[in-house]
Design an enzyme around this catalytic site. Sequence first.
Site, PDB file in Angstrom:
ATOM      1  N   THR A 166      39.693  45.966  45.222  1.00  0.00           N
ATOM      2  CA  THR A 166      40.083  44.736  45.445  1.00  0.00           C
ATOM      3  C   THR A 166      41.770  45.032  45.654  1.00  0.00           C
ATOM      4  O   THR A 166      42.526  45.668  45.265  1.00  0.00           O
ATOM      5  CB  THR A 166      40.253  43.860  44.251  1.00  0.00           C
ATOM      6  OG1 THR A 166      41.105  42.733  44.336  1.00  0.00           O
ATOM      7  CG2 THR A 166      40.409  44.351  42.976  1.00  0.00           C
ATOM      8  N   ASP A 167      42.362  43.797  46.521  1.00  0.00           N
ATOM      9  CA  ASP A 167      43.916  43.854  46.646  1.00  0.00           C
ATOM     10  C   ASP A 167      44.730  43.706  45.389  1.00  0.00           C
ATOM     11  O   ASP A 167      45.817  43.964  45.334  1.00  0.00           O
ATOM     12  CB  ASP A 167      44.295  42.903  47.877  1.00  0.00           C
ATOM     13  CG  ASP A 167      43.863  41.354  47.287  1.00  0.00           C
ATOM     14  OD1 ASP A 167      43.266  41.093  46.298  1.00  0.00           O
ATOM     15  OD2 ASP A 167      44.517  40.340  48.035  1.00  0.00           O
ATOM     16  N   GLU A 168      43.984  43.182  44.587  1.00  0.00           N
ATOM     17  CA  GLU A 168      44.699  42.720  43.094  1.00  0.00           C
ATOM     18  C   GLU A 168      45.076  44.172  42.400  1.00  0.00           C
ATOM     19  O   GLU A 168      46.061  44.029  41.479  1.00  0.00           O
ATOM     20  CB  GLU A 168      43.894  41.974  42.154  1.00  0.00           C
ATOM     21  CG  GLU A 168      43.506  40.699  42.726  1.00  0.00           C
ATOM     22  CD  GLU A 168      42.981  39.737  41.903  1.00  0.00           C
ATOM     23  OE1 GLU A 168      43.275  39.591  40.741  1.00  0.00           O
ATOM     24  OE2 GLU A 168      42.401  38.891  42.334  1.00  0.00           O
ATOM     25  N   TYR A 180      41.499  42.454  34.522  1.00  0.00           N
ATOM     26  CA  TYR A 180      40.331  42.517  35.798  1.00  0.00           C
ATOM     27  C   TYR A 180      40.998  43.616  36.696  1.00  0.00           C
ATOM     28  O   TYR A 180      40.487  44.639  37.041  1.00  0.00           O
ATOM     29  CB  TYR A 180      40.258  41.229  36.510  1.00  0.00           C
ATOM     30  CG  TYR A 180      39.645  41.308  37.791  1.00  0.00           C
ATOM     31  CD1 TYR A 180      38.254  41.776  38.087  1.00  0.00           C
ATOM     32  CD2 TYR A 180      40.455  41.043  38.959  1.00  0.00           C
ATOM     33  CE1 TYR A 180      37.774  42.081  39.310  1.00  0.00           C
ATOM     34  CE2 TYR A 180      40.011  41.280  40.193  1.00  0.00           C
ATOM     35  CZ  TYR A 180      38.593  41.759  40.284  1.00  0.00           C
ATOM     36  OH  TYR A 180      37.915  41.963  41.777  1.00  0.00           O
ATOM     37  N   LYS A 228      40.034  47.363  37.691  1.00  0.00           N
ATOM     38  CA  LYS A 228      39.515  47.766  39.154  1.00  0.00           C
ATOM     39  C   LYS A 228      40.133  49.021  39.715  1.00  0.00           C
ATOM     40  O   LYS A 228      39.967  50.092  40.060  1.00  0.00           O
ATOM     41  CB  LYS A 228      39.648  46.576  40.093  1.00  0.00           C
ATOM     42  CG  LYS A 228      38.663  45.452  40.076  1.00  0.00           C
ATOM     43  CD  LYS A 228      37.043  45.800  40.073  1.00  0.00           C
ATOM     44  CE  LYS A 228      36.990  45.940  41.550  1.00  0.00           C
ATOM     45  NZ  LYS A 228      35.319  46.128  41.986  1.00  0.00           N
TER      46      LYS A 228
HETATM   47  N1  LIG Z   1      35.502  37.694  45.445  1.00  0.00           N
HETATM   48  C1  LIG Z   1      36.404  38.008  45.859  1.00  0.00           C
HETATM   49  O1  LIG Z   1      37.364  37.545  46.101  1.00  0.00           O
HETATM   50  C2  LIG Z   1      36.729  39.614  45.918  1.00  0.00           C
HETATM   51  C3  LIG Z   1      37.779  40.212  46.560  1.00  0.00           C
HETATM   52  C4  LIG Z   1      38.301  41.749  46.334  1.00  0.00           C
HETATM   53  C5  LIG Z   1      37.242  42.458  45.845  1.00  0.00           C
HETATM   54  N2  LIG Z   1      35.963  41.767  45.287  1.00  0.00           N
HETATM   55  C6  LIG Z   1      35.188  42.958  44.463  1.00  0.00           C
HETATM   56  O2  LIG Z   1      34.125  42.682  45.104  1.00  0.00           O
HETATM   57  C7  LIG Z   1      32.880  43.046  44.266  1.00  0.00           C
HETATM   58  C8  LIG Z   1      31.866  41.760  44.316  1.00  0.00           C
HETATM   59  O3  LIG Z   1      32.613  40.687  43.990  1.00  0.00           O
HETATM   60  P1  LIG Z   1      32.071  39.145  43.977  1.00  0.00           P
HETATM   61  O4  LIG Z   1      32.906  38.222  44.127  1.00  0.00           O
HETATM   62  O5  LIG Z   1      30.772  39.139  44.775  1.00  0.00           O
HETATM   63  O6  LIG Z   1      31.314  38.957  42.399  1.00  0.00           O
HETATM   64  P2  LIG Z   1      30.142  38.385  41.699  1.00  0.00           P
HETATM   65  O7  LIG Z   1      30.584  38.131  40.344  1.00  0.00           O
HETATM   66  O8  LIG Z   1      30.043  37.226  42.634  1.00  0.00           O
HETATM   67  O9  LIG Z   1      29.107  39.348  41.824  1.00  0.00           O
HETATM   68  C9  LIG Z   1      29.087  40.574  40.870  1.00  0.00           C
HETATM   69  C10 LIG Z   1      27.744  41.107  40.828  1.00  0.00           C
HETATM   70  O10 LIG Z   1      27.641  42.032  39.914  1.00  0.00           O
HETATM   71  C11 LIG Z   1      26.607  42.111  39.074  1.00  0.00           C
HETATM   72  N3  LIG Z   1      26.730  42.964  37.894  1.00  0.00           N
HETATM   73  C12 LIG Z   1      27.996  42.611  37.038  1.00  0.00           C
HETATM   74  N4  LIG Z   1      27.682  43.416  36.157  1.00  0.00           N
HETATM   75  C13 LIG Z   1      26.864  44.482  36.435  1.00  0.00           C
HETATM   76  C14 LIG Z   1      26.566  45.636  35.731  1.00  0.00           C
HETATM   77  N5  LIG Z   1      26.973  46.091  34.682  1.00  0.00           N
HETATM   78  N6  LIG Z   1      25.276  46.181  36.589  1.00  0.00           N
HETATM   79  C15 LIG Z   1      24.688  45.555  37.526  1.00  0.00           C
HETATM   80  N7  LIG Z   1      25.165  44.341  38.195  1.00  0.00           N
HETATM   81  C16 LIG Z   1      26.268  43.982  37.506  1.00  0.00           C
HETATM   82  C17 LIG Z   1      26.355  40.577  38.851  1.00  0.00           C
HETATM   83  O11 LIG Z   1      24.949  40.325  38.321  1.00  0.00           O
HETATM   84  C18 LIG Z   1      26.666  40.162  40.274  1.00  0.00           C
HETATM   85  O12 LIG Z   1      25.392  39.923  41.052  1.00  0.00           O
HETATM   86  C19 LIG Z   1      33.440  43.189  42.821  1.00  0.00           C
HETATM   87  O13 LIG Z   1      33.547  44.484  42.814  1.00  0.00           O
HETATM   88  C20 LIG Z   1      35.014  42.479  43.007  1.00  0.00           C
HETATM   89  O14 LIG Z   1      35.692  43.098  42.163  1.00  0.00           O
HETATM   90  C21 LIG Z   1      35.763  40.553  45.002  1.00  0.00           C
END
Ligand SMILES: NC(=O)c1ccc[n+]([C@@H]2O[C@H](COP(=O)([O-])OP(=O)(O)OC[C@H]3O[C@@H](n4cnc5c(N)ncnc54)[C@H](O)[C@@H]3O)[C@@H](O)[C@H]2O)c1
Length: 309
Positions: A112-114, A134, A138
């Site tokens: 993530t950018d964070e 968080y 990451k």
């Molecule tokens: N949403 C954003 O804006 C954003 C931006 C940058 C990066 N990210 C990164 O992208 C990724 C996906 O984000 P998202 O928004 O889709 O999140 P989300 O919370 O919608 O999805 C996370 C998924 O991971 C699964 N999960 C969680 N813990 C787990 C484990 N221990 N084993 C197996 N599965 C597990 C959950 O069941 C869920 O399906 C993350 O790594 C997040 O840090 C998200």
Amino acid sequence: MILVTGGAGFIGSAFVRVVDNPVVYDALTYSGRLENLQGVPHTFIKGDIRDKEKLEKAIKDYSIDVIVNFAAESHVDRSISDPGAFLVNVEGVVNLLNICRKYKIKLVHVSTDEVYGEMEDSNEDSPLNPSSPYAASKASGDLFIKAYVRTYGVDAIIIRPSNNYGPRQHPEKLIPKTIIRTLLGLEIPIYGDGSQVRDWIYVEDTVKIIKDLMKNGKSGEIYNIPGNTHITNLELVKLIGKIMSKEVKVRFVKDRPGHDRLYSMKSKLKYEVTPLEEGLRKTVEWYVKNEWWWKGLINDKYFELDEPW
Ligand SMILES: NC(=O)c1ccc[n+]([C@@H]2O[C@H](COP(=O)([O-])OP(=O)(O)OC[C@H]3O[C@@H](n4cnc5c(N)ncnc54)[C@H](O)[C@@H]3O)[C@@H](O)[C@H]2O)c1
């Protein structure tokens, strides 16, 4: 064969839509839902990324040669309430790295950018300066990846997208929360004065770039994926109201502890993205049409409370 860990979540399920019949491995936590994969060709395995045996079995059973990892605890507010729960973002990555090392599998990791904190124009070489638990979890995962590439020659890349928005995002996050609360005639709690700047990217753009990097990314490299669309939280909420042709009732509440004022990245990649208003229109339309998807998710303190931490 591709293994998509966290493929039942928001971004992961969008990624499953753009690749050919992958294996999805997901623990189905509060944010992971099989509904997100309805009608999309895939094989599903319920499992935790910390579970070595289950992952190894999946890798052998389906001859996996690349893991694309979306699995994580992903909500900053939850990390403020319960930072220890976010160790999964470190332990899970280390487990995936051990498996990639053992079976010579490529790891495409979504960070993530964070991790850069509130730095202006951070690039892929900028120092990590996370603010929230968080972001710290990451950043720690990313550092383990760098160490495994250097020490063991694991084939891995790190991708850092900015804030994503689009269909199937949990109502705990700002954009779906604003759309749903506006549909329900509720006020939108805004942390602090709402002047925090975020950079938004439409989820369908993100997953196309990740798919390309899965094929063409170079081991050990970091790739930022900014949306190049900066807007304050308050302006964003007002823009959603305009798109919905509804009055958004804003209520200013106490600021989130440690809240970053700004995220802003540059990237070494070149790509086009969906303009914010167009992406927001599609997103609003999806939430309006799919009440069945979100109505069971809003009885949740991260949707309901002003200061859920
Ligand atoms: N949403 C954003 O804006 C954003 C931006 C940058 C990066 N990210 C990164 O992208 C990724 C996906 O984000 P998202 O928004 O889709 O999140 P989300 O919370 O919608 O999805 C996370 C998924 O991971 C699964 N999960 C969680 N813990 C787990 C484990 N221990 N084993 C197996 N599965 C597990 C959950 O069941 C869920 O399906 C993350 O790594 C997040 O840090 C998200």
